[in-house]
Structures are given as C-alpha cells and as structure tokens.
Write an enzyme that holds these catalytic residues in place. Structure first.
Site, PDB file in Angstrom:
ATOM      1  CG  ASP A  98      -5.456  -0.080  -0.958  1.00 31.94           C
ATOM      2  OD1 ASP A  98      -5.291   1.018  -0.406  1.00 31.94           O
ATOM      3  OD2 ASP A  98      -6.553  -0.445  -1.437  1.00 31.94           O
ATOM      4  CG  ASN A  99      -4.573   2.140  -3.464  1.00 28.31           C
ATOM      5  OD1 ASN A  99      -3.717   2.056  -2.588  1.00 28.31           O
ATOM      6  ND2 ASN A  99      -5.745   2.739  -3.255  1.00 28.31           N
ATOM      7  CG  ASP A 134      -1.994   1.052   1.192  1.00 27.19           C
ATOM      8  OD1 ASP A 134      -2.454   1.474   2.276  1.00 27.19           O
ATOM      9  OD2 ASP A 134      -2.356   1.494   0.076  1.00 27.19           O
TER      10      ASP A 134
HETATM   11  C1  LIG Z   1      -3.810  10.272  -3.342  1.00 26.14           C
HETATM   12  C2  LIG Z   1      -4.953   9.567  -4.023  1.00 26.14           C
HETATM   13  C3  LIG Z   1      -5.910  10.288  -4.762  1.00 26.14           C
HETATM   14  C4  LIG Z   1      -6.903   9.454  -5.262  1.00 26.14           C
HETATM   15  C5  LIG Z   1      -8.102   9.826  -6.045  1.00 26.14           C
HETATM   16  O1  LIG Z   1      -8.357   9.189  -7.039  1.00 26.14           O
HETATM   17  N1  LIG Z   1      -8.901  10.849  -5.616  1.00 26.14           N
HETATM   18  C6  LIG Z   1     -10.106  11.236  -6.388  1.00 26.14           C
HETATM   19  C7  LIG Z   1     -11.327  11.136  -5.473  1.00 26.14           C
HETATM   20  N2  LIG Z   1     -11.149  12.002  -4.286  1.00 26.14           N
HETATM   21  C8  LIG Z   1     -12.334  11.909  -3.429  1.00 26.14           C
HETATM   22  C9  LIG Z   1      -9.953  11.555  -3.521  1.00 26.14           C
HETATM   23  C10 LIG Z   1      -8.704  11.626  -4.384  1.00 26.14           C
HETATM   24  S1  LIG Z   1      -6.591   7.828  -4.887  1.00 26.14           S
HETATM   25  C11 LIG Z   1      -5.191   8.204  -3.983  1.00 26.14           C
HETATM   26  C12 LIG Z   1      -4.446   7.159  -3.262  1.00 26.14           C
HETATM   27  C13 LIG Z   1      -5.185   6.211  -2.530  1.00 26.14           C
HETATM   28  C14 LIG Z   1      -4.538   5.220  -1.824  1.00 26.14           C
HETATM   29  O2  LIG Z   1      -5.224   4.275  -1.092  1.00 26.14           O
HETATM   30  C15 LIG Z   1      -3.123   5.162  -1.808  1.00 26.14           C
HETATM   31  N3  LIG Z   1      -2.501   4.168  -1.087  1.00 26.14           N
HETATM   32  C16 LIG Z   1      -1.166   4.144  -1.050  1.00 26.14           C
HETATM   33  N4  LIG Z   1      -0.387   5.032  -1.717  1.00 26.14           N
HETATM   34  C17 LIG Z   1      -0.927   6.023  -2.473  1.00 26.14           C
HETATM   35  O3  LIG Z   1      -0.178   6.827  -3.088  1.00 26.14           O
HETATM   36  C18 LIG Z   1      -2.381   6.119  -2.532  1.00 26.14           C
HETATM   37  C19 LIG Z   1      -3.046   7.122  -3.262  1.00 26.14           C
HETATM   38 MG   LIG Z   2      -3.967   2.622  -0.459  1.00 20.17          MG
END
Ligand SMILES: Cc1cc(C(=O)N2CCN(C)CC2)sc1-c1cc(O)c2nc[nH]c(=O)c2c1
Ligand SMILES: [Mg+2]
Length: 215
Positions: free
Chosen positions: A169-170, A141
């Site tokens: 994750d992701n 993650d």
């Molecule tokens: C920083 C970020 C922005 C996201 C997104 O699509 N966004 C649109 C929708 N709005 C609401 C939020 C923002 S998703 C996400 C993200 C999420 C995780 O779980 C992560 N886990 C580990 N390391 C990461 O770099 C990481 C990035």
């Molecule tokens: Mg994550």
C-alpha cells in the site's frame, strides 16, 4: 481525556456494525472516515483492489505488516478459505488493542493471529513460532521505511517462495521510492502497479503487486 482516533473507530464499529458481519464493519468504517474523520485504513477503493488480488490468489498463509485498527485484516480474512491463516504484525500497542476488538467483533479470531511487535523482531520467528515455512501472500502496509528492509529480511529468512505475491500500500502517498526501485528493477520480481487514490481522498496513490520469481 479526549479519545484517540482508533477508539473512535472502534466505537463506530460497535454502534453501527453487526457482530459477525465483516462487510458491515468495512462499510461502517468507510462511511465514518469519508464523512467524519479521515483515518489511514486502506479504504474502499484500494480495498477493492486488495479484495481482487486475495480472491484470485486464494492464499492459505497470509502475512500482514501493519494492522492499525484491523480494517484490512478484516477485508482479507473475510475472503480466506477455511483453514487459512492470517498473521498480522502491529508495533503500536494502542492500535493493536483496538484491532483485537475489531477482529473479535467480526468473529474472525480463528483465522487471525495478531502479534504486537516490530516487524523485524518477528519476521525471523515465523517458522519456529507459527510453523510457517513460506507465505503465499504478504500485504505491506506498516511504515514506508520498513518495506524494503523487511522484504529483504523475509527473503533472507526463506519466507518467500516462487509465486509468493507481495502487495504494498501507499507506494505513491506517502510513497516508498527505495522499495519501488528495488522491486521494479530486481530480476527476481515481476511487478505491476494499480493506480488508485489515497483512502477517502482525491490524492493519487496506488498498490504495487509483485510475484516472486527468485532466481
Ligand atoms: C498518515 C497519512 C497522511 C497522509 C496524507 O497524505 N494526508 C493528506 C490528505 N488528508 C486528507 C489525509 C492525510 S497519507 C497517510 C498514511 C496513509 C496510509 O495508508 C498509511 N498506511 C500505513 N502506514 C502509514 O503510515 C500510512 C500513512
Ligand atoms: Mg496504508
């Protein structure tokens, strides 16, 4: 100067959660991130999937790549049996400083060791420094561009055994296409995809689980 998002998350924990109570920390962070300010914790929906994978596996030795503020660290550590150990690697010093305080707040320091380091610098040191030969469970993650190289590095360091479970994750948002392609096509992994949503959002995301075969 203005506080950082991790500092605001810590304040929420110290204000609304109970010391020594991991569930209250999880609930306080989820409530704040859903109602006030989004943050990149795995969240409650994907977090429940993480909980079920950990509970089923009952791992003794866990590696988490990417601590952030310690939300998933707490989710995992609260389910571990006595004597089990969780090592979590965090590259960002500000995140690591907050995570240490969250982990201390719930009193899980004896199960959790946080290393402030780039994942690739410490994966090769797990055996000589922590005496860990192989991990039972790895949670990825940290950063999408590191999932694949770090998985290959763990393989190369002999840290993955037959049956080690990796959960990422992701895999949809932000997305890790090279990693997915590798583990879905590689003969040494059986993998399955848990469809879910991006934390505190309606966007699709998911977790990819693989049991290592080696071969
Ligand atoms: C920083 C970020 C922005 C996201 C997104 O699509 N966004 C649109 C929708 N709005 C609401 C939020 C923002 S998703 C996400 C993200 C999420 C995780 O779980 C992560 N886990 C580990 N390391 C990461 O770099 C990481 C990035
Ligand atoms: Mg994550």
């Amino acid at each position: 100067t203005r506080s950082t998002r991790p500092q605001r998350l810590l304040k929420v924990v110290q204000k609304h959660a109970t010391r020594g109570d991991p569930q209250s920390v999880i609930s306080a962070i989820d409530h704040f991130c859903r109602r006030s300010e989004w943050a990149m914790n795995i969240g409650d929906e994907k977090g429940s999937i993480l909980d079920s994978v950990v509970s089923e596996l009952n791992p003794e030795k866990v590696l988490e790549l990417g601590t952030y503020c310690g939300y998933s660290t707490v989710r995992i550590a609260r389910l571990l049996p006595p004597g089990a150990r969780l090592i979590t690697l965090e590259f960002n010093a500000d995140y690591a400083a907050i995570a240490r305080q969250v982990i201390a707040w719930v009193g899980l320091e004896d199960k959790v060791q946080l290393v402030e380091s780039a994942s690739e610098d410490w994966i090769p040191r797990m055996t000589e420094h922590f005496g860990i030969e192989t991990f039972d469970f790895v949670f990825l993650d940290h950063w999408k561009d590191r999932y694949l190289p770090d998985t290959k590095l763990m393989e190369g360091c002999g840290l993955l055994r037959k049956g080690t479970v990796l959960l990422a994750d992701n895999v949809i948002c932000p997305g890790v296409p090279d990693y997915l392609e590798y583990v879905r096509n590689s003969l040494s992994y059986k993998s399955c995809y848990f469809k879910s949503h991006l934390e505190y959002s309606k966007a699709e995301d998911g977790l990819e689980k693989k049991s290592v075969f080696l071969g």
